[in-house]
Design an enzyme around this catalytic site. Structure first.
Site, PDB file in Angstrom:
ATOM      1  N   ILE A  30       0.820  -1.222   0.000  1.00  0.00           N
ATOM      2  CA  ILE A  30       0.000   0.000   0.000  1.00  0.00           C
ATOM      3  C   ILE A  30       0.848   1.263   0.000  1.00  0.00           C
ATOM      4  CG2 ILE A  30      -0.298   0.188   2.516  1.00  0.00           C
ATOM      5  CD1 ILE A  30      -3.043   0.729  -0.101  1.00  0.00           C
ATOM      6  N   GLU A  33       1.910   3.767  -3.112  1.00  0.00           N
ATOM      7  CA  GLU A  33       1.074   4.863  -3.605  1.00  0.00           C
ATOM      8  C   GLU A  33       0.478   5.727  -2.495  1.00  0.00           C
ATOM      9  OE1 GLU A  33       0.838   5.418  -6.852  1.00  0.00           O
ATOM     10  OE2 GLU A  33       2.031   3.642  -7.278  1.00  0.00           O
ATOM     11  N   HIS A  34       0.607   5.352  -1.260  1.00  0.00           N
ATOM     12  CA  HIS A  34      -0.130   6.034  -0.172  1.00  0.00           C
ATOM     13  C   HIS A  34       0.799   6.482   0.936  1.00  0.00           C
ATOM     14  CE1 HIS A  34      -3.421   6.685   2.741  1.00  0.00           C
ATOM     15  NE2 HIS A  34      -4.178   6.753   1.676  1.00  0.00           N
ATOM     16  N   PHE A  35       1.381   7.474   0.966  1.00  0.00           N
ATOM     17  CA  PHE A  35       1.649   8.480  -0.033  1.00  0.00           C
ATOM     18  C   PHE A  35       3.161   8.514  -0.226  1.00  0.00           C
ATOM     19  CE2 PHE A  35      -2.241   9.968   2.073  1.00  0.00           C
ATOM     20  CZ  PHE A  35      -3.075  10.137   0.988  1.00  0.00           C
ATOM     21  N   ILE A  40       1.358   6.757   4.972  1.00  0.00           N
ATOM     22  CA  ILE A  40       0.302   6.663   5.990  1.00  0.00           C
ATOM     23  C   ILE A  40      -0.513   5.409   5.692  1.00  0.00           C
ATOM     24  CG2 ILE A  40      -1.804   7.696   6.902  1.00  0.00           C
ATOM     25  CD1 ILE A  40      -0.634  10.430   6.251  1.00  0.00           C
TER      26      ILE A  40
END
Length: 157
Positions: A30, A33-35, A40
Protein backbone atom coordinates in the site's frame (compact mmCIF):
# COMPACT_ATOMS: atom_id res chain seq x y z
CA UNK A 1 -5.26 -10.32 -5.12
CA UNK A 2 -4.94 -12.14 -1.84
CA UNK A 3 -3.83 -10.32 1.26
CA UNK A 4 -4.17 -10.65 4.99
CA UNK A 5 -4.13 -7.63 7.27
CA UNK A 6 -3.75 -9.50 10.55
CA UNK A 7 -0.34 -10.83 11.58
CA UNK A 8 -1.21 -12.76 14.73
CA UNK A 9 -4.34 -13.57 16.71
CA UNK A 10 -3.37 -13.16 20.37
CA UNK A 11 -6.50 -13.72 22.49
CA UNK A 12 -9.95 -15.13 21.97
CA UNK A 13 -12.96 -15.74 24.17
CA UNK A 14 -15.62 -17.47 22.07
CA UNK A 15 -18.81 -15.47 21.76
CA UNK A 16 -17.28 -12.45 23.55
CA UNK A 17 -14.11 -10.97 21.98
CA UNK A 18 -10.98 -11.50 19.92
CA UNK A 19 -7.67 -9.59 19.78
CA UNK A 20 -4.89 -9.57 17.19
CA UNK A 21 -1.75 -7.75 16.09
CA UNK A 22 -0.91 -5.98 12.85
CA UNK A 23 2.66 -4.81 12.43
CA UNK A 24 2.72 -2.05 9.83
CA UNK A 25 5.79 -2.30 7.61
CA UNK A 26 7.19 -0.01 4.93
CA UNK A 27 7.32 -3.12 2.72
CA UNK A 28 3.48 -3.30 2.71
CA UNK A 29 2.41 -2.79 -0.92
CA UNK A 30 0.00 0.00 0.00
CA UNK A 31 2.88 2.39 0.68
CA UNK A 32 3.92 2.41 -2.99
CA UNK A 33 1.07 4.86 -3.60
CA UNK A 34 -0.13 6.03 -0.17
CA UNK A 35 1.65 8.48 -0.03
CA UNK A 36 5.10 8.60 -1.70
CA UNK A 37 7.49 10.36 0.68
CA UNK A 38 4.90 10.44 3.49
CA UNK A 39 3.61 6.89 4.11
CA UNK A 40 0.30 6.66 5.99
CA UNK A 41 -1.53 3.38 6.57
CA UNK A 42 -5.03 3.98 5.14
CA UNK A 43 -8.07 3.82 7.41
CA UNK A 44 -9.74 1.49 4.93
CA UNK A 45 -6.93 -1.02 5.51
CA UNK A 46 -7.55 -0.84 9.27
CA UNK A 47 -11.25 -1.49 8.67
CA UNK A 48 -10.37 -4.41 6.38
CA UNK A 49 -7.99 -5.89 8.98
CA UNK A 50 -10.62 -5.67 11.70
CA UNK A 51 -13.23 -7.12 9.31
CA UNK A 52 -10.95 -10.05 8.49
CA UNK A 53 -10.38 -10.68 12.20
CA UNK A 54 -14.08 -10.38 13.07
CA UNK A 55 -15.26 -12.54 10.16
CA UNK A 56 -12.89 -15.39 11.03
CA UNK A 57 -13.90 -14.98 14.69
CA UNK A 58 -17.60 -15.44 13.84
CA UNK A 59 -16.84 -18.44 11.62
CA UNK A 60 -14.73 -19.99 14.39
CA UNK A 61 -17.47 -19.35 16.99
CA UNK A 62 -20.04 -21.02 14.72
CA UNK A 63 -17.71 -24.01 14.26
CA UNK A 64 -17.23 -24.31 18.05
CA UNK A 65 -21.02 -24.31 18.45
CA UNK A 66 -21.38 -27.16 15.95
CA UNK A 67 -23.15 -25.01 13.35
CA UNK A 68 -22.84 -25.88 9.66
CA UNK A 69 -20.01 -24.14 7.80
CA UNK A 70 -21.03 -20.71 6.55
CA UNK A 71 -18.93 -17.76 5.42
CA UNK A 72 -19.05 -14.48 7.38
CA UNK A 73 -19.49 -11.59 4.94
CA UNK A 74 -19.21 -7.93 5.92
CA UNK A 75 -22.49 -6.16 5.15
CA UNK A 76 -22.27 -2.88 7.06
CA UNK A 77 -19.70 -0.47 8.48
CA UNK A 78 -21.18 1.95 11.01
CA UNK A 79 -20.05 4.91 13.12
CA UNK A 80 -16.38 4.67 12.20
CA UNK A 81 -13.97 7.29 13.46
CA UNK A 82 -10.25 7.67 12.88
CA UNK A 83 -8.39 9.30 15.73
CA UNK A 84 -4.74 9.18 14.71
CA UNK A 85 -2.33 8.35 11.92
CA UNK A 86 -0.59 5.02 11.54
CA UNK A 87 2.79 4.85 9.81
CA UNK A 88 5.38 2.16 9.06
CA UNK A 89 6.91 0.77 12.24
CA UNK A 90 3.66 1.05 14.22
CA UNK A 91 2.15 -1.98 15.89
CA UNK A 92 -1.64 -2.07 15.97
CA UNK A 93 -3.74 -4.07 18.40
CA UNK A 94 -7.12 -4.93 16.89
CA UNK A 95 -9.98 -5.84 19.21
CA UNK A 96 -13.51 -6.95 18.34
CA UNK A 97 -16.17 -7.20 21.06
CA UNK A 98 -19.44 -8.94 20.22
CA UNK A 99 -22.51 -6.70 20.31
CA UNK A 100 -24.91 -9.39 19.15
CA UNK A 101 -24.54 -12.82 17.59
CA UNK A 102 -27.29 -14.90 16.04
CA UNK A 103 -25.37 -17.85 14.55
CA UNK A 104 -27.98 -18.61 11.88
CA UNK A 105 -28.46 -15.02 10.76
CA UNK A 106 -25.93 -12.31 11.56
CA UNK A 107 -23.41 -10.91 14.01
CA UNK A 108 -22.25 -7.43 15.02
CA UNK A 109 -19.02 -6.34 16.69
CA UNK A 110 -17.65 -3.15 18.16
CA UNK A 111 -14.06 -2.89 16.88
CA UNK A 112 -11.10 -0.77 17.76
CA UNK A 113 -7.51 -0.37 16.58
CA UNK A 114 -5.01 0.81 19.19
CA UNK A 115 -1.47 2.09 18.80
CA UNK A 116 0.67 2.49 21.93
CA UNK A 117 -2.46 2.03 24.08
CA UNK A 118 -4.37 4.83 22.33
CA UNK A 119 -7.35 4.32 20.07
CA UNK A 120 -6.63 5.29 16.47
CA UNK A 121 -9.79 3.85 14.86
CA UNK A 122 -13.11 2.52 16.15
CA UNK A 123 -16.56 1.64 14.92
CA UNK A 124 -19.03 -1.19 14.37
CA UNK A 125 -19.09 -3.98 11.79
CA UNK A 126 -22.09 -6.15 10.87
CA UNK A 127 -21.80 -9.53 9.15
CA UNK A 128 -24.21 -11.96 7.58
CA UNK A 129 -23.50 -15.67 7.14
CA UNK A 130 -23.68 -17.20 3.67
CA UNK A 131 -23.66 -20.82 2.61
CA UNK A 132 -20.26 -22.05 1.43
CA UNK A 133 -20.88 -23.05 -2.15
CA UNK A 134 -17.66 -24.85 -3.07
CA UNK A 135 -14.72 -26.71 -1.59
CA UNK A 136 -12.23 -23.91 -2.33
CA UNK A 137 -14.25 -21.44 -0.25
CA UNK A 138 -14.37 -23.94 2.63
CA UNK A 139 -10.60 -24.52 2.38
CA UNK A 140 -9.97 -20.77 2.71
CA UNK A 141 -12.19 -20.57 5.81
CA UNK A 142 -10.50 -23.60 7.37
CA UNK A 143 -7.04 -22.18 6.59
CA UNK A 144 -7.89 -18.89 8.30
CA UNK A 145 -9.22 -20.67 11.40
CA UNK A 146 -6.04 -22.80 11.54
CA UNK A 147 -3.93 -19.65 11.30
CA UNK A 148 -5.89 -17.96 14.10
CA UNK A 149 -5.83 -20.99 16.37
CA UNK A 150 -2.08 -21.53 15.99
CA UNK A 151 -1.14 -18.54 18.13
CA UNK A 152 -4.18 -17.43 20.13
CA UNK A 153 -4.60 -17.76 23.87
CA UNK A 154 -8.10 -19.15 24.29
CA UNK A 155 -9.81 -17.75 27.37
CA UNK A 156 -12.87 -19.06 29.16
CA UNK A 157 -15.85 -16.82 29.78
Amino acid sequence: MRFYLVDKVTRICFGKYVEALKCVSLSDDIFNEHFPGYPIFPGTMMIEGMAQLSGVFFEWCRKEMGCPDRRAVLTMVERFKFRGTVTPGDRLVYRADVKCFYPDEYGAVRVKAMKDGKTCAEGELIFTFLDILNDKMKEVSDELIRFASSSAVIEKE
